[in-house]
Design an enzyme around this catalytic site. Structure first.
Site, short mmCIF file in Angstrom:
data_model
loop_
_atom_site.label_atom_id
_atom_site.label_comp_id
_atom_site.label_asym_id
_atom_site.label_seq_id
_atom_site.Cartn_x
_atom_site.Cartn_y
_atom_site.Cartn_z
N HIS A 1 -10.85 -1.68 12.03
CA HIS A 1 -9.69 -2.48 11.61
C HIS A 1 -9.42 -3.51 12.71
CE1 HIS A 1 -5.20 -2.31 10.20
NE2 HIS A 1 -5.84 -3.31 9.67
N ARG B 1 2.75 -11.82 0.08
CA ARG B 1 1.41 -12.14 0.59
C ARG B 1 0.90 -13.48 0.11
NH1 ARG B 1 -0.91 -8.39 4.35
NH2 ARG B 1 0.62 -6.73 4.34
N TYR C 1 -1.19 -3.76 -6.80
CA TYR C 1 -0.89 -4.53 -5.59
C TYR C 1 -1.92 -4.34 -4.48
CZ TYR C 1 2.14 -7.11 -2.44
OH TYR C 1 2.66 -8.08 -1.62
N ARG D 1 0.86 -1.18 0.00
CA ARG D 1 0.00 0.00 0.00
C ARG D 1 0.89 1.23 0.00
NH1 ARG D 1 -2.23 1.63 4.15
NH2 ARG D 1 -1.52 0.23 5.78
N SER E 1 -0.40 -2.52 12.26
CA SER E 1 0.19 -3.62 11.48
C SER E 1 1.46 -4.12 12.17
CB SER E 1 0.48 -3.17 10.05
OG SER E 1 1.21 -1.99 10.08
N ASP F 1 -9.01 -9.22 9.98
CA ASP F 1 -8.55 -7.86 9.66
C ASP F 1 -9.60 -6.76 9.84
OD1 ASP F 1 -6.44 -6.15 8.76
OD2 ASP F 1 -7.33 -6.07 6.77
N LYS G 1 -9.23 -2.38 1.94
CA LYS G 1 -8.95 -1.17 2.71
C LYS G 1 -9.78 0.02 2.21
CE LYS G 1 -6.02 -3.33 5.19
NZ LYS G 1 -6.28 -3.57 6.61
N CYS H 1 1.62 -6.52 14.39
CA CYS H 1 1.41 -6.90 15.79
C CYS H 1 0.82 -8.31 15.89
CB CYS H 1 0.49 -5.92 16.49
SG CYS H 1 1.26 -4.34 16.81
O1 O2Y Z 1 0.39 -3.97 1.43
C1 O2Y Z 1 -0.80 -4.22 1.16
O2 O2Y Z 1 -1.31 -3.85 0.10
C2 O2Y Z 1 -1.63 -4.95 2.08
S1 O2Y Z 1 -1.96 -4.10 3.54
C3 O2Y Z 1 -2.86 -5.18 4.55
C4 O2Y Z 1 -3.21 -6.42 4.09
C5 O2Y Z 1 -3.94 -7.27 4.90
C6 O2Y Z 1 -4.33 -6.84 6.13
N1 O2Y Z 1 -3.99 -5.62 6.58
C7 O2Y Z 1 -3.25 -4.80 5.83
C8 O2Y Z 1 -2.93 -3.47 6.46
O3 O2Y Z 1 -2.18 -2.68 5.94
O4 O2Y Z 1 -3.49 -3.20 7.52
MN MN Z 2 -5.01 -4.61 8.16
#
Ligand code: O2Y
Ligand code: MN
Length: 607
Positions: free
Chosen positions: A247, A387, A218, A76, A269, A294, A227, A271
């Site tokens: 979340h 992932r 991605y 992200r 994240s 999540d 998200k 944790c």
């Molecule tokens: O990096 C990404 O695109 C995924 S981020 C993510 C994926 C699964 C659960 N939580 C998260 C997060 O950033 O909280």
């Molecule tokens: Mn998450």
């Protein structure tokens, strides 16, 4: 525009919206996804044939694929995530605000012709069990078959969703393009398509509830149900409609007598949220089952219970660090029917990553597609944010209620972060307002791996929602306080947990993983008005014998337990000044009730 299959809906607004975007993006054709296994298999085969995916050894990982992203498109991108609210104040001090009119102009320019040479897929999806009164429908248009395949695991897709939508139902429009048109005769040639960083935009329009994403293929940037919809757009829907989009993991906890409690938990994240959601208790007779790992959507039912659903249908889990020790249930979940992204490939067609719990069985191909010799090659074989996209159905401990459209009644909220000092193993809030105060101060301590000049500081991530709440966080705190005022509400109890407390010489005081069930037992008991506790300045804390240590007495000594369950008054005084700094960011949008909680804590600590 050419339709590649029959338009499966009479929803005039939806059809017009799809056609309008097709005219701008100019794809080769439009394909409406039906969500069938046959469609998923066909798309996967096409991606293998075009070398965008590698089919894994069917004896080792049945029905599973490996993808490698562009090295610039691996996570992200918060710097390219924009909240295009009508004005800056509506987005608040913690969001990357941008003018919606300007942004739409810029992005329309980027979308113009961006799907040339590609198919535009239309994905009708439901976040939550199809037809649940807590669920919401989204429609994602995308030019990425990778996104379609992932959405078909992570959400409920297709004809059944259109049936619920009917001819004029409401949907969240989600537009996605990888931002890489193909010239006539050109193909991706096995290379993950995306746009350069300065052309990537992950844009949210909170007032009109729209999502426009451009340039990244991605995860959270591209699978727009997760998200972007289930947290960001849902945060404003929940505020306006009186529910909660959080979340949070959701777990079902059963005691040896068969009594059940449902616990949700918000953690920043890294944790171990997925690990906690799938925990295998070391306490005999206790059982943890997974409802979600999540996101939790919660609404009051007629009896005043807050009921939670998991809006997702799969797990988009971080592979590195996942092992049979840290999370056996996640390992089984991704043992088949899984899409892997940016992990390493073994010579026998399986996957491998750092922290998988065993040595690589020989040479590897790393996440960038290069030969990798373990122990010799530089860098990591798998990207740290590699992932697995796995189906919830394949999780051995998925709770039978996980698809209950009514949701599950929540008994407890947990808040936690990585806090090597100050915060005890667990404590319970004194009231709903005090619990909201705890949630508003969640954070993790900055470690050397992040930014060295901030070591020891706490990076605050209130309610673990900082990257996901698209409106002013001060108003989000107010929304939490309002939830607590609902007449007749049977509110969950609120707890703070910290699995990461260390001694001064850096040793973890608590073993974590399955032993966290010992803390969950105390939480369970407290929900029933039981569980031994001392009232302290920070909240109710277990007495030194209240947490069952049978079997771990050698690992966690009496002195360790004392350190885990004592109020570190000096540490808390420093914490107070850090919280004041954190709260100052919200100015006059900080609810008075939270300032009052801070003052009361200060007064209690001064006694
Ligand atoms: O990096 C990404 O695109 C995924 S981020 C993510 C994926 C699964 C659960 N939580 C998260 C997060 O950033 O909280
Ligand atoms: Mn998450």
């Amino acid at each position: 525009m050419k339709n590649l299959n029959a338009v499966p809906t009479k929803h005039a607004k939806l059809v017009a919206w799809v056609n309008e975007w097709a005219s701008l993006c100019k794809p080769e054709g439009i394909y409406w996804c039906d969500g069938t296994q046959a469609e998923y298999d066909r798309l996967c085969n096409e991606m293998v044939e075009s070398k965008l995916a590698i089919r894994l050894n069917a004896k080792k990982r049945p029905n599973s694929l490996l993808f490698r992203s562009d090295p610039s498109d691996v996570a992200r991108v918060e710097a390219r995530t924009f909240i295009a609210a009508a004005n800056k104040d509506a987005a608040g001090p913690t969001n990357n605000w941008i003018d919606p009119v300007e942004l739409k102009k810029t992005m329309r320019g980027l979308y113009d012709g961006c799907m040339q040479g590609r198919t535009m897929y239309v994905i009708p999806f439901s976040m939550g069990p199809v037809g649940s009164n807590i669920a919401k429908i989204g429609i994602e248009i995308t030019d990425s078959p990778y996104v379609v395949a992932n959405m078909e695991i992570m959400t409920r897709v297709g004809t059944k969703v259109l049936a619920v939508l009917g001819d004029n139902g409401e949907f969240v429009p989600c537009v996605h393009s990888v931002g890489k048109p193909l010239a006539p005769g050109e193909s991706d040639n096995g290379i993950w398509p995306c746009a350069p960083m300065d052309k990537k935009y992950i844009a949210h329009f909170p007032e009109t509830r729209e999502i426009w994403s451009f340039g990244s293929g991605y995860g959270g940037n591209a699978l727009l149900g997760k998200k972007c919809l289930a947290l960001r757009i849902a945060s404003v829907q929940a505020r306006d409609e009186g529910w909660m989009a959080e979340h949070m993991l959701i777990l079902k906890l059963t005691n040896p007598k068969g009594k059940v409690k449902y616990v949700t938990g918000a953690f920043p994240s890294a944790c171990g949220k997925t690990n906690l959601a799938m925990l295998i208790p070391t306490l005999p007779g206790w059982k943890v089952e997974t409802v979600g790992d999540d996101i939790a959507w919660m609404k009051f039912d007629e009896e005043g219970h807050l009921r939670a659903i998991n809006p997702e249908a799969g797990f988009f889990g971080v592979a590195p660090g996942t092992s049979m020790k840290s999370n056996p249930n996640a390992m089984v979940s991704c043992s088949r029917d899984t899409i892997f992204t940016n992990v390493a490939l073994t010579e026998d067609g399986d996957v491998w990553w750092e922290g998988i719990g065993y040595d690589a069985p020989g040479k590897l191909i790393d996440w960038k597609g290069n030969e990798y010799i373990p122990g010799k090659s530089e860098g990591k074989a798998a990207h740290p944010n590699a992932r697995f996209t796995a189906r919830a159905h394949n999780c051995p401990v998925i709770a039978k209620e996980w698809e209950d459209p009514k949701g599950v009644p929540v008994d407890a909220f947990l808040f936690g972060g990585r806090r090597p000092s100050t915060l005890p193993l667990v404590y319970q809030s004194m009231s709903w307002e005090h619990g909201v105060f705890i949630g508003s101060t969640v954070g993790s301590e900055v470690t050397a791996a992040v930014i060295s000049d901030q070591i020891g500081q706490v990076r605050r991530d209130p309610f673990a929602m900082l990257p996901f709440c698209v409106y002013n966080m001060g108003d989000y705190f107010k929304h939490w306080l309002e939830i607590g005022k609902k007449p007749g509400a049977k509110l969950p109890k609120i707890f703070c947990v910290n699995w990461f407390r260390k001694t001064a010489d850096g040793r973890f005081l608590w073993p974590g993983f399955g032993d966290n069930s010992r803390v969950l037992q105390w939480v369970f008991e407290r929900c029933d008005g039981e569980g031994q506790a001392n009232e302290t300045a920070i909240g109710a804390m277990p007495t030194e014998t209240a947490i069952d240590r049978k079997g771990i007495e050698d690992e966690v000594s009496d002195a360790d337990m004392k350190a885990l369950l004592t109020v570190d008054v000096d540490g808390w005084k420093k914490e107070l000044s850090m919280i004041k700094e954190h709260y100052a960011k919200f100015g006059d949008r900080l609810p008075a009730a939270l300032k009052a909680e801070l003052d009361k804590l200060e007064a209690r600590l001064a006694k």
